[in-house]
Design an enzyme around this catalytic site. Structure first.
Site, PDB file in Angstrom:
ATOM      1  N   ASP A  43      97.227  51.132 -39.264  1.00 38.75           N
ATOM      2  CA  ASP A  43      97.690  52.272 -38.465  1.00 38.75           C
ATOM      3  C   ASP A  43      98.967  52.858 -39.068  1.00 38.75           C
ATOM      4  O   ASP A  43      99.457  53.896 -38.621  1.00 38.75           O
ATOM      5  CB  ASP A  43      97.870  51.902 -36.988  1.00 38.75           C
ATOM      6  CG  ASP A  43      98.827  50.744 -36.776  1.00 38.75           C
ATOM      7  OD1 ASP A  43      99.352  50.197 -37.766  1.00 38.75           O
ATOM      8  OD2 ASP A  43      99.051  50.381 -35.596  1.00 38.75           O
ATOM      9  N   SER A  44      99.466  52.215 -40.137  1.00 36.14           N
ATOM     10  CA  SER A  44     100.540  52.817 -40.935  1.00 36.14           C
ATOM     11  C   SER A  44     100.094  54.162 -41.492  1.00 36.14           C
ATOM     12  O   SER A  44     100.923  54.944 -41.954  1.00 36.14           O
ATOM     13  CB  SER A  44     100.957  51.877 -42.073  1.00 36.14           C
ATOM     14  OG  SER A  44      99.842  51.425 -42.801  1.00 36.14           O
ATOM     15  N   ASP A  82      92.773  48.837 -38.152  1.00 35.95           N
ATOM     16  CA  ASP A  82      93.691  48.584 -37.036  1.00 35.95           C
ATOM     17  C   ASP A  82      93.184  49.224 -35.753  1.00 35.95           C
ATOM     18  O   ASP A  82      92.773  50.391 -35.739  1.00 35.95           O
ATOM     19  CB  ASP A  82      95.071  49.178 -37.339  1.00 35.95           C
ATOM     20  CG  ASP A  82      96.036  48.127 -37.869  1.00 35.95           C
ATOM     21  OD1 ASP A  82      95.883  46.945 -37.506  1.00 35.95           O
ATOM     22  OD2 ASP A  82      96.929  48.506 -38.640  1.00 35.95           O
ATOM     23  N   LYS A 111      91.842  44.680 -36.519  1.00 36.44           N
ATOM     24  CA  LYS A 111      93.102  43.933 -36.376  1.00 36.44           C
ATOM     25  C   LYS A 111      93.806  44.468 -35.144  1.00 36.44           C
ATOM     26  O   LYS A 111      93.815  45.689 -34.928  1.00 36.44           O
ATOM     27  CB  LYS A 111      93.973  44.116 -37.621  1.00 36.44           C
ATOM     28  CG  LYS A 111      95.381  43.525 -37.485  1.00 36.44           C
ATOM     29  CD  LYS A 111      96.088  43.385 -38.823  1.00 36.44           C
ATOM     30  CE  LYS A 111      96.743  44.629 -39.346  1.00 36.44           C
ATOM     31  NZ  LYS A 111      97.781  45.219 -38.469  1.00 36.44           N
ATOM     32  N   GLU A 113      97.483  43.927 -32.641  1.00 32.69           N
ATOM     33  CA  GLU A 113      98.830  43.352 -32.615  1.00 32.69           C
ATOM     34  C   GLU A 113      99.090  42.582 -31.318  1.00 32.69           C
ATOM     35  O   GLU A 113      98.707  43.039 -30.234  1.00 32.69           O
ATOM     36  CB  GLU A 113      99.873  44.468 -32.763  1.00 32.69           C
ATOM     37  CG  GLU A 113      99.798  45.138 -34.124  1.00 32.69           C
ATOM     38  CD  GLU A 113     100.891  46.171 -34.341  1.00 32.69           C
ATOM     39  OE1 GLU A 113     101.804  46.302 -33.499  1.00 32.69           O
ATOM     40  OE2 GLU A 113     100.825  46.859 -35.375  1.00 32.69           O
ATOM     41  N   GLU A 180     104.133  39.309 -39.932  1.00 34.74           N
ATOM     42  CA  GLU A 180     104.991  40.353 -40.510  1.00 34.74           C
ATOM     43  C   GLU A 180     106.460  40.071 -40.203  1.00 34.74           C
ATOM     44  O   GLU A 180     106.837  39.843 -39.035  1.00 34.74           O
ATOM     45  CB  GLU A 180     104.583  41.732 -39.953  1.00 34.74           C
ATOM     46  CG  GLU A 180     105.458  42.856 -40.517  1.00 34.74           C
ATOM     47  CD  GLU A 180     104.890  44.252 -40.310  1.00 34.74           C
ATOM     48  OE1 GLU A 180     103.744  44.389 -39.833  1.00 34.74           O
ATOM     49  OE2 GLU A 180     105.612  45.209 -40.647  1.00 34.74           O
TER      50      GLU A 180
HETATM   51  O1  KIV Z   1      99.399  49.205 -40.524  1.00 36.38           O
HETATM   52  C1  KIV Z   1      99.645  48.476 -41.492  1.00 36.38           C
HETATM   53  O2  KIV Z   1      99.746  48.929 -42.652  1.00 36.38           O
HETATM   54  C2  KIV Z   1      99.795  47.053 -41.245  1.00 36.38           C
HETATM   55  C3  KIV Z   1     100.310  46.211 -42.371  1.00 36.38           C
HETATM   56  C4  KIV Z   1     101.752  46.494 -42.560  1.00 36.38           C
HETATM   57  C5  KIV Z   1     100.025  44.778 -42.171  1.00 36.38           C
HETATM   58  O3  KIV Z   1      99.548  46.598 -40.185  1.00 36.38           O
END
Ligand code: KIV
Length: 263
Positions: A43-44, A82, A111, A113, A180
């Site tokens: 989600d980055s 994500d 994934k 959180e 992280e």
């Molecule tokens: O969103 C992302 O890029 C991440 C990584 C930093 C693990 O969750």
């Protein structure tokens, strides 16, 4: 890696797992041709590609769009996508709509959180055939609650909680967990306690694998360079040089020339 079972195999063989993020088909194709094990559509993407200040702005539609693009570029790789902010906090039935949307777009796994308060969601997804990767330590979707992007797990209480959460994720059926921004010693301890692999980002050298954001590796963002990331190239400088050369050649009348001119 072709399936999530390869994560367990790598861990059993003590072979470090290497992951990077990708957000589009072209970069995914390059990553798929490299020895990198698996891709995260993080989600980055909200920050790196869309220019938002945090990952809180990522939406399910955004994640679906980029997951589909990455899958087209990397048809045979494990792709983890994500679950965006809020998408797994509206109960297991809402999550059971969001996660399949990501799998239909091409993700192999999702994934999400944290763990507290959405244990039932993780169980529901895993039981429904959706592989889940956890994400503990600095969980960027919680930035407003954490008061910034800070190292987590520093105090004995926080370290104990981190370990309990990691164990909890494993018991709920997660196949791996991202750690992280946690101290090396704590990440080593969590890794030693779990049977599933840990994938570190800013978590030292003792995890089962490492993940970095692709633009950090490439050095593309001159304004942002996390301390824990290794900048393998000055991508920003390289791109700038190319652009300056192009502008120079056009203004000097040397581009286009020869075969670049269609007769
Ligand atoms: O969103 C992302 O890029 C991440 C990584 C930093 C693990 O969750």
């Amino acid at each position: 890696m072709k399936t999530i079972l390869d994560f367990a195999r790598a861990r059993a063989e003590s072979r470090p797992i290497v992951m990077v993020t990708a957000y589009d088909a072209l970069i995914a194709r390059i990553v798929a041709a490299s020895p990198v094990d698996a891709i995260l559509v993080g989600d980055s993407v909200a920050m790196v590609v869309h220019g938002f200040p945090s990952t809180v702005e990522a939406t399910l539609a955004m994640m679906v769009l980029h997951t589909a693009a990455v899958r087209r570029g990397a048809p045979h790789r494990v792709i983890v996508a994500d679950m965006p902010f809020g998408s797994f906090r509206r109960g297991k039935y809402a999550a059971a709509e969001a996660a399949p949307a990501l799998l239909r777009a091409g993700a192999t796994a999702v994934k999400l959180e944290g763990v507290a308060g959405h244990e039932d969601v993780i169980t529901h997804l895993v039981n429904g055939g959706i592989p889940v990767m956890g994400h503990l330590g600095l969980t960027p979707q919680f930035v407003n609650q954490l008061g910034g992007y800070r190292v987590q797990g520093r105090t004995p209480d926080a370290a104990r909680q981190l370990l309990a959460d990691a164990r909890g994720l494993q018991e709920l059926g997660a196949f791996a967990v991202v750690l992280e921004c946690v101290p090396d010693e704590i990440a080593r301890c969590v890794t030693a306690e779990l049977t599933i692999p840990t994938i570190g980002i800013g978590a030292g050298a003792g995890t089962s694998g490492q993940i970095l954001v692709i633009t950090d590796l490439l050095g593309l963002d001159e304004r942002f360079q996390p301390r824990f990331a290794r900048r393998y190239r000055d991508g920003h400088g390289e791109v700038m040089n190319v652009l300056e050369d192009f502008v120079h050649d056009v203004r000097a009348g040397s581009f286009p020339a020869g075969e670049e001119v269609i007769a």
